[in-house]
Motif scaffolding. Sequence first.
Motif, PDB file in Angstrom:
ATOM      1  N   ASP A 128      -7.669   0.553  -8.583  1.00 16.32           N
ATOM      2  CA  ASP A 128      -8.419   1.776  -8.323  1.00 16.32           C
ATOM      3  C   ASP A 128      -8.980   2.320  -9.641  1.00 16.32           C
ATOM      4  OD1 ASP A 128      -9.361   3.714  -6.431  1.00 16.32           O
ATOM      5  OD2 ASP A 128      -7.875   5.142  -7.199  1.00 16.32           O
ATOM      6  N   GLY A 129      -9.366   1.419 -10.519  1.00 12.77           N
ATOM      7  CA  GLY A 129      -9.863   1.804 -11.825  1.00 12.77           C
ATOM      8  C   GLY A 129      -8.896   1.395 -12.906  1.00 12.77           C
ATOM      9  N   PRO A 130      -9.298   1.539 -14.170  1.00  9.78           N
ATOM     10  CA  PRO A 130      -8.446   1.110 -15.283  1.00  9.78           C
ATOM     11  C   PRO A 130      -7.067   1.767 -15.257  1.00  9.78           C
ATOM     12  CG  PRO A 130     -10.651   1.632 -16.046  1.00  9.78           C
ATOM     13  CD  PRO A 130     -10.586   2.083 -14.619  1.00  9.78           C
ATOM     14  N   GLY A 131      -6.032   0.949 -15.164  1.00 12.97           N
ATOM     15  CA  GLY A 131      -4.671   1.444 -15.187  1.00 12.97           C
ATOM     16  C   GLY A 131      -4.237   2.199 -13.955  1.00 12.97           C
ATOM     17  N   ARG A 132      -5.019   2.151 -12.884  1.00 12.23           N
ATOM     18  CA  ARG A 132      -4.662   2.867 -11.655  1.00 12.23           C
ATOM     19  C   ARG A 132      -4.665   1.883 -10.488  1.00 12.23           C
ATOM     20  NH1 ARG A 132      -2.102   6.751 -13.407  1.00 12.23           N
ATOM     21  NH2 ARG A 132      -2.173   7.669 -11.317  1.00 12.23           N
ATOM     22  N   TRP A 133      -3.712   2.070  -9.592  1.00 15.73           N
ATOM     23  CA  TRP A 133      -3.530   1.150  -8.473  1.00 15.73           C
ATOM     24  C   TRP A 133      -3.188   1.932  -7.210  1.00 15.73           C
ATOM     25  CZ3 TRP A 133      -4.335  -3.968  -9.684  1.00 15.73           C
ATOM     26  CH2 TRP A 133      -4.341  -4.274 -11.043  1.00 15.73           C
ATOM     27  N   MET A 134      -3.638   1.427  -6.076  1.00 17.82           N
ATOM     28  CA  MET A 134      -3.230   1.965  -4.780  1.00 17.82           C
ATOM     29  C   MET A 134      -2.094   1.084  -4.263  1.00 17.82           C
ATOM     30  SD  MET A 134      -5.260   4.449  -4.798  1.00 17.82           S
ATOM     31  CE  MET A 134      -4.840   5.187  -3.203  1.00 17.82           C
ATOM     32  N   ALA A 135      -0.935   1.710  -4.059  1.00 17.83           N
ATOM     33  CA  ALA A 135       0.282   0.956  -3.731  1.00 17.83           C
ATOM     34  C   ALA A 135       0.619   1.071  -2.249  1.00 17.83           C
ATOM     35  CB  ALA A 135       1.450   1.464  -4.570  1.00 17.83           C
ATOM     36  N   ASP A 136       1.086  -0.020  -1.682  1.00 16.89           N
ATOM     37  CA  ASP A 136       1.476  -0.085  -0.278  1.00 16.89           C
ATOM     38  C   ASP A 136       3.007  -0.143  -0.190  1.00 16.89           C
ATOM     39  OD1 ASP A 136       1.941  -0.682   2.389  1.00 16.89           O
ATOM     40  OD2 ASP A 136       0.234  -2.061   2.552  1.00 16.89           O
ATOM     41  N   LEU A 137       3.634   1.033   0.008  1.00 17.23           N
ATOM     42  CA  LEU A 137       5.091   1.084   0.105  1.00 17.23           C
ATOM     43  C   LEU A 137       5.616   0.264   1.269  1.00 17.23           C
ATOM     44  CD1 LEU A 137       6.069   4.815  -0.590  1.00 17.23           C
ATOM     45  CD2 LEU A 137       6.606   2.824  -1.996  1.00 17.23           C
ATOM     46  N   PHE A 138       4.888   0.271   2.374  1.00 17.71           N
ATOM     47  CA  PHE A 138       5.346  -0.477   3.548  1.00 17.71           C
ATOM     48  C   PHE A 138       5.398  -1.976   3.240  1.00 17.71           C
ATOM     49  CE2 PHE A 138       2.995   3.223   5.381  1.00 17.71           C
ATOM     50  CZ  PHE A 138       4.090   3.913   5.853  1.00 17.71           C
ATOM     51  N   ALA A 139       4.360  -2.489   2.613  1.00 15.76           N
ATOM     52  CA  ALA A 139       4.339  -3.910   2.272  1.00 15.76           C
ATOM     53  C   ALA A 139       5.424  -4.245   1.253  1.00 15.76           C
ATOM     54  CB  ALA A 139       2.962  -4.295   1.723  1.00 15.76           C
ATOM     55  N   LEU A 140       5.609  -3.381   0.262  1.00 15.29           N
ATOM     56  CA  LEU A 140       6.645  -3.622  -0.740  1.00 15.29           C
ATOM     57  C   LEU A 140       8.028  -3.633  -0.104  1.00 15.29           C
ATOM     58  CD1 LEU A 140       5.172  -1.346  -3.530  1.00 15.29           C
ATOM     59  CD2 LEU A 140       5.449  -3.835  -3.679  1.00 15.29           C
TER      60      LEU A 140
END
Length: 247
Positions: free
Chosen positions: A188-200
Amino acid sequence: MSELIVPDWPAPGRVRALVTTRAGGVSAAPYDSFNLAAHVGDEAAAVDENRARLRHMLPAEPVWLNQEHGTAVVHAEEITRQARPDAVCADASVTSQPSVVCAVLTADCLPVLFCDDAAMAVGAAHAGWRGLAAGVLEASVANLGVPPHTVLAWLGPAIGPAAFQVGSEVREAFLRADPGAAVAFLSDGPGRWMADLFALARMRLTRAGVVRIYGGGQCTHADAKRFYSYRRDGQTGRFASLIWLVP
């Protein structure tokens, strides 16, 4: 009237579980209305009344935990019920005893409920990203005292991947344990991420030997009518995910 969510999973008949929503209580904004947490700044009398209303739906007072985003798991039947503040420091509880209610409080973190296919044990875990990366789900499965392949897990409402922006340190915490976890993060841009807690959570549970995983996908951030969300609102309440065995 409280609006409850009943997990849709093939749990044995002796297993009972429910998730509260923010409807049905007496707390004023911004905790409106069925806040069950005593540590968020809500009026103590309102929390007491909300917990009393919940208690009428259960066989016993829930075993409330002082959640710390760690991996400690307690056996709920061994805990002496304590007056507030809730002083048992743990992020999950398990039990094999009937009418003992395991509970976790959340407002974006992932609640996970557990049982086994013979209804010998149940448990509840609070899995924010720190606890999830550190192994709270694996610790919960280990403490159930049953073979992992007999365990069923249900993923409750949590912040969804469209709303959960994190820094690179969060992604790296998961990749250190499992490089395959990269698929649960979208840039989601430099050093930023959209995380999926369900998948993790599904990945961690699968690695722990749990093959039957249900639920997931209900986003607390997107559904302001039903759920509290710390990321969305900041000062807010907490809803409960609860599980127990009937005699």
